[in-house]
Design an enzyme around this catalytic site. Structure first.
Site, PDB file in Angstrom:
ATOM      1  N   HIS A  58      38.279  79.253  81.340  1.00 40.54           N
ATOM      2  CA  HIS A  58      37.785  80.159  80.305  1.00 40.54           C
ATOM      3  C   HIS A  58      36.723  79.435  79.483  1.00 40.54           C
ATOM      4  O   HIS A  58      36.753  78.199  79.361  1.00 40.54           O
ATOM      5  CB  HIS A  58      38.917  80.591  79.378  1.00 40.54           C
ATOM      6  CG  HIS A  58      39.874  81.561  79.989  1.00 40.54           C
ATOM      7  ND1 HIS A  58      40.643  82.416  79.231  1.00 40.54           N
ATOM      8  CD2 HIS A  58      40.199  81.823  81.287  1.00 40.54           C
ATOM      9  CE1 HIS A  58      41.392  83.149  80.013  1.00 40.54           C
ATOM     10  NE2 HIS A  58      41.147  82.803  81.276  1.00 40.54           N
ATOM     11  N   GLU A  94      36.279  79.046  76.314  1.00 44.81           N
ATOM     12  CA  GLU A  94      36.785  78.223  75.217  1.00 44.81           C
ATOM     13  C   GLU A  94      37.344  76.904  75.717  1.00 44.81           C
ATOM     14  O   GLU A  94      37.074  75.843  75.157  1.00 44.81           O
ATOM     15  CB  GLU A  94      37.887  78.956  74.444  1.00 44.81           C
ATOM     16  CG  GLU A  94      37.481  80.279  73.870  1.00 44.81           C
ATOM     17  CD  GLU A  94      37.835  81.457  74.779  1.00 44.81           C
ATOM     18  OE1 GLU A  94      37.481  81.439  75.970  1.00 44.81           O
ATOM     19  OE2 GLU A  94      38.455  82.409  74.273  1.00 44.81           O
ATOM     20  N   CYS A 116      42.358  84.285  74.090  1.00 44.64           N
ATOM     21  CA  CYS A 116      43.647  84.689  74.643  1.00 44.64           C
ATOM     22  C   CYS A 116      44.710  83.652  74.242  1.00 44.64           C
ATOM     23  O   CYS A 116      44.402  82.665  73.567  1.00 44.64           O
ATOM     24  CB  CYS A 116      43.553  84.789  76.163  1.00 44.64           C
ATOM     25  SG  CYS A 116      43.356  83.183  76.991  1.00 44.64           S
ATOM     26  N   CYS A 168      43.868  80.048  75.513  1.00 43.18           N
ATOM     27  CA  CYS A 168      42.785  79.438  74.748  1.00 43.18           C
ATOM     28  C   CYS A 168      43.213  79.148  73.315  1.00 43.18           C
ATOM     29  O   CYS A 168      42.844  78.117  72.755  1.00 43.18           O
ATOM     30  CB  CYS A 168      41.557  80.339  74.784  1.00 43.18           C
ATOM     31  SG  CYS A 168      40.865  80.473  76.457  1.00 43.18           S
TER      32      CYS A 168
END
Length: 143
Positions: A48, A50, A78, A81
């Site tokens: 992801h 992040e 999410c 993260c």
């Protein structure tokens, strides 16, 4: 946030969900690292924006603690993260679009500000929210 939007565009160009992230240093202006979703490109479910930006910022600083740093991301983090944000000791999270289905910084959950955890970053939401949301809506409309 504009730099994070540019990163999100890179994700979309690679066929990934357009989410981009930037980690700013303690001075609030120095860009330590950037990232965009790379799950499709790498086959890594943890790739992801992040997580990648936090990993790269830690490498740039030579330390896992990102004390004083700000994470700017186009979509609300999410749970995975959010956990990485708490564990890395990021002081501030700035995000654009809310994620009502999987957000963990105030929408569905609020992992980053959970009082049971030892670190709770400041959260600023809604920065260029329409631009961030439009990028996602346009991407999924084409799918």
């Amino acid at each position: 946030m504009r730099l994070a939007l540019d990163e999100a565009g890179r994700a979309a160009a690679g066929g990934d969900v357009p989410v981009g992230a930037v980690v700013l240093g303690p001075d609030g202006t120095t860009v330590l690292a950037t990232g965009h979703n790379e799950r499709e490109a790498t086959g890594d479910p943890t790739a992801h924006a992040e997580v990648l930006a936090v990993r790269r910022a830690a490498a740039a600083l030579g330390a896992w603690r990102l004390t004083g740093c700000t994470l700017v991301v186009t979509l609300e983090p999410c749970t995975m993260c959010a956990g990485a944000i708490v564990q890395s000791r990021v002081d501030r999270v700035v995000y654009g679009a809310r994620d009502e289905k999987a957000g963990a910084a105030g929408s569905l959950w609020d992992v980053v500000r959970d009082r049971r955890l030892n670190h709770r970053p400041e959260v600023v939401e809604g920065v260029l929210a329409d631009d961030c949301a439009r990028l996602l809506t346009d991407f999924f409309r084409l799918r």
